[in-house]
Design a protein around this motif. Structure first.
Motif, PDB file in Angstrom:
ATOM      1  N   VAL A 291       1.131 -14.944  -6.636  1.00  0.00           N
ATOM      2  CA  VAL A 291       0.697 -14.313  -5.387  1.00  0.00           C
ATOM      3  C   VAL A 291       0.251 -12.886  -5.670  1.00  0.00           C
ATOM      4  N   LEU A 292      -0.903 -12.531  -5.159  1.00  0.00           N
ATOM      5  CA  LEU A 292      -1.394 -11.159  -5.223  1.00  0.00           C
ATOM      6  C   LEU A 292      -1.084 -10.496  -3.884  1.00  0.00           C
ATOM      7  N   VAL A 293      -0.398  -9.370  -3.907  1.00  0.00           N
ATOM      8  CA  VAL A 293      -0.081  -8.609  -2.696  1.00  0.00           C
ATOM      9  C   VAL A 293      -0.891  -7.326  -2.751  1.00  0.00           C
ATOM     10  N   ALA A 294      -1.596  -7.018  -1.652  1.00  0.00           N
ATOM     11  CA  ALA A 294      -2.499  -5.860  -1.663  1.00  0.00           C
ATOM     12  C   ALA A 294      -2.473  -5.103  -0.340  1.00  0.00           C
ATOM     13  N   LYS A 295      -2.805  -3.830  -0.452  1.00  0.00           N
ATOM     14  CA  LYS A 295      -3.045  -2.948   0.696  1.00  0.00           C
ATOM     15  C   LYS A 295      -4.519  -2.560   0.628  1.00  0.00           C
ATOM     16  N   VAL A 296      -5.255  -2.821   1.702  1.00  0.00           N
ATOM     17  CA  VAL A 296      -6.697  -2.571   1.713  1.00  0.00           C
ATOM     18  C   VAL A 296      -7.008  -1.364   2.587  1.00  0.00           C
ATOM     19  N   GLY A 297      -7.939  -0.549   2.128  1.00  0.00           N
ATOM     20  CA  GLY A 297      -8.408   0.582   2.923  1.00  0.00           C
ATOM     21  C   GLY A 297      -7.515   1.796   2.804  1.00  0.00           C
ATOM     22  N   LEU A 298      -7.530   2.592   3.838  1.00  0.00           N
ATOM     23  CA  LEU A 298      -6.833   3.876   3.805  1.00  0.00           C
ATOM     24  C   LEU A 298      -5.399   3.802   4.295  1.00  0.00           C
ATOM     25  N   ASP A 299      -4.938   2.617   4.636  1.00  0.00           N
ATOM     26  CA  ASP A 299      -3.562   2.412   5.088  1.00  0.00           C
ATOM     27  C   ASP A 299      -2.613   2.785   3.954  1.00  0.00           C
ATOM     28  N   GLY A 300      -1.878   3.877   4.108  1.00  0.00           N
ATOM     29  CA  GLY A 300      -1.024   4.368   3.029  1.00  0.00           C
ATOM     30  C   GLY A 300       0.427   3.982   3.138  1.00  0.00           C
ATOM     31  N   HIS A 301       0.780   3.129   4.082  1.00  0.00           N
ATOM     32  CA  HIS A 301       2.177   2.728   4.270  1.00  0.00           C
ATOM     33  C   HIS A 301       2.416   1.424   3.527  1.00  0.00           C
ATOM     34  N   ASP A 302       3.179   1.468   2.434  1.00  0.00           N
ATOM     35  CA  ASP A 302       3.331   0.252   1.626  1.00  0.00           C
ATOM     36  C   ASP A 302       4.767  -0.254   1.500  1.00  0.00           C
TER      37      ASP A 302
END
Length: 139
Positions: A11-22
């Motif tokens: 599974v690849l988990v990603a945050k896209v764009g400028l959303d900085g809350h991870d």
């Protein structure tokens, strides 16, 4: 380990764009790993192109997008379009975050899988991915 695949689900988990809350993405990644899956976490500020390219390179079974920024109606359709363009049609695109129910339905109509709001039990997400992979990636 998935019995259907005789190997761990990837599974690849990603945050896209400028959303900085991870924090949520890291919790999900850890829970999936603890469930026996191999997890690739791309980190923050990914583009849809970067996510799909990483999914291809890593030969994943599923892509999980964490999104809290409100850009879900842009991000998910763009990722789906790139996945289709690159013939990555047998990989689950799922995710979670702050997504209104009416938008969940619209995204699922274009091919996005289950979308999970904050507070969803980890066992629900793990079971969903395991069942989807067993049904669609049994090779």
């Amino acid at each position: 380990m998935s019995k259907a695949l005789n190997r761990p689900i990837r599974v690849l988990v990603a945050k896209v764009g400028l959303d900085g809350h991870d924090r949520g993405a890291k919790v999900i990644a850890t829970s999936l790993r603890d469930a026996g899956m191999e997890v690739i976490y791309t980190g923050l500020r990914q583009t849809p192109e970067m996510v799909v390219n990483a999914a291809l390179q890593e030969d994943v079974d599923a892509i999980g997008i964490s999104i809290l920024s409100g850009a879900h109606m842009t991000v998910f359709p763009k990722i789906i379009a790139i996945m289709k363009e690159k013939e990555l049609t047998d990989v689950l695109l799922t995710g979670g975050g702050i997504i209104p129910e009416k938008d969940v339905a619209a995204l699922q109509e274009i091919g996005v899988g289950g979308l999970f709001p904050p507070g969803t039990p980890m066992t629900t997400i793990v079971s969903y991915i395991e069942n989807w992979v067993a049904e669609h990636r049994n090779f």
